[in-house]
Write an enzyme that holds these catalytic residues in place. Structure first.
Site, PDB file in Angstrom:
ATOM      1  N   TYR A  33       0.828  -1.202   0.000  1.00 57.42           N
ATOM      2  CA  TYR A  33       0.000   0.000   0.000  1.00 57.42           C
ATOM      3  C   TYR A  33       0.859   1.248   0.000  1.00 57.42           C
ATOM      4  CZ  TYR A  33       0.859   1.020   4.972  1.00 57.42           C
ATOM      5  OH  TYR A  33       1.442   1.360   6.165  1.00 57.42           O
ATOM      6  N   LEU A 203      11.164   1.134   7.153  1.00 57.51           N
ATOM      7  CA  LEU A 203      10.538   1.591   5.917  1.00 57.51           C
ATOM      8  C   LEU A 203      11.319   2.779   5.364  1.00 57.51           C
ATOM      9  CD1 LEU A 203       8.063   1.296   4.015  1.00 57.51           C
ATOM     10  CD2 LEU A 203       6.985   3.091   5.368  1.00 57.51           C
TER      11      LEU A 203
END
Length: 283
Positions: A33, A203
Site C-alpha cells: 500500500y 521503511l
C-alpha cells in the site's frame, strides 16, 4: 454523503465496494500500500510514493495494476469526486483473488483499491504540543522496507502506547530504535539530526527522504546511524516523520521528557520548511 472509492476500474459508493473473500490480501496479507497526502486539493510527494510502490511490487514479484500516469489520474479523480482539500488517498494493491494456496497463483489480475480520507494535517494540535512515545520490542518480520499490509504488530504497538497513556511507540531491536509504529524516528543532539540508516529494518519513508534533503539544503547536519532509547532520552529534541504527520515533535520517551517537554526549534523549522515545499510542489 457516502465517499466514492475505486475498486478494480470502477468508481463506486463505499457501501457498494466489494473485494472477493478469496483475495490474497485478505487471506495472506499478500499486498502492498501507499498513502499520499492531499494539501489544497493536490498530491504531495506523488512521484516518491509511486517509486516506492514499484519497488514494493518488484520485491514481492507482484504485477503492477496500472501505470504511474493512470494511478495519478485515479488519485486526482478521487480527490475531485470527494471534494478533498486536505487529507489523504490510500492505495492498496494485492496479488488478486485465487483459491487459497501458499504458492503464488499464475495469471491472476492484481486487485487495486483506493479511497480518500479527510484529515487536518497542517494545523495539527499534536504538532503544536508534541507527542509522547513508549518503547516496545520490534517483533515484526525482517522485510520492513517493503510497504506491505502486514500491520498487525504496529497496530498492537499503538494500543500498547494508548494503554500506557502515550501517543505512539518506538520499536527497539538489538538495543537500537528502528522506527515508530507508522513513522520514522529522529533525535537531535548538539544541532545534529540523527536517524537510523536505510536498510531492511525500516521503511524507506518518502517524507523521511524529503525532510532529510531539506535539512541538508538548510545547512543542518544529518547523521544516519542507529541510536538507543537512552541516547534519545538525553537528546535535545526528538521527532517523527510520515506522510500524514509531516514533521511531528516528540516531547517524552518512556515518561522522560525531551527538551523540557516542549517541541524544539529544529523540529519546528523542519515542519515549516516541509509545508512550504509541499505547497510549492504538490501536483
Amino acid at each position: 454523503m457516502s465517499r466514492i472509492v475505486y475498486v478494480n476500474g470502477a468508481y463506486v459508493p463505499e457501501e457498494e465496494a466489494k473485494v472477493s473473500v478469496f483475495d490474497r490480501g485478505f487471506l495472506f496479507a499478500d499486498g502492498v500500500y501507499e498513502v499520499t497526502s492531499v494539501l489544497e486539493g493536490r498530491l504531495l510527494d506523488f512521484e516518491g510514493h509511486m517509486r516506492r510502490l514499484r519497488r514494493s511490487l518488484a520485491e514481492l514479484d507482484m504485477a503492477a495494476p496500472a501505470s504511474d500516469e493512470e494511478l495519478l489520474e485515479i488519485h486526482r479523480e478521487l480527490v475531485r469526486r470527494n471534494g478533498v482539500e486536505e487529507g489523504l488517498v490510500y492505495l492498496q494493491v494485492t496479488r488478486g483473488a485465487a483459491d487459497r494456496d501458499f504458492v503464488y497463483p499464475a495469471g491472476v489480475a492484481p486487485t487495486l483499491v483506493m479511497f480518500t480520507q479527510e484529515k487536518q494535517i497542517v494545523e495539527s494540535p499534536a504538532a503544536e504540543r508534541g507527542i509522547r512515545v513508549i518503547s516496545i520490542p520490534d517483533e515484526r518480520w525482517g522485510r520492513r522496507d517493503i510497504k506491505t499490509v502486514q500491520l498487525l504488530y504496529p497496530s498492537m504497538g499503538k494500543m500498547m502506547a494508548k494503554a500506557a497513556g502515550a501517543d505512539d511507540a518506538w520499536m527497539v531491536e538489538e538495543g537500537f530504535v528502528t522506527e515508530g509504529t507508522s513513522n520514522n524516528a529522529y533525535i537531535v543532539k548538539g544541532g545534529r539530526i540523527i536517524t537510523r540508516h536505510l536498510g531492511n529494518e525500516i521503511l524507506h519513508g518518502i517524507t523521511r527522504a524529503a525532510v532529510l534533503r531539506l535539512a541538508r539544503e538548510a545547512q543542518m547536519e544529518v547523521e544516519e546511524r542507529p541510536f538507543t532509547i537512552e541516547e534519545a532520552q538525553g537528546a535535545d529534541e526528538a521527532f517523527i516523520t510520515s506522510a500524514t504527520t509531516f514533521v511531528q515533535p516528540v516531547v517524552a520517551i518512556d515518561d522522560v521528557e525531551i527538551g523540557g517537554g516542549r517541541p524544539g526549534p529544529i523540529a519546528r523549522r523542519l515542519r515549516e520548511i516541509y509545508v512550504e515545499e509541499a505547497r510549492r510542489n504538490a501536483v
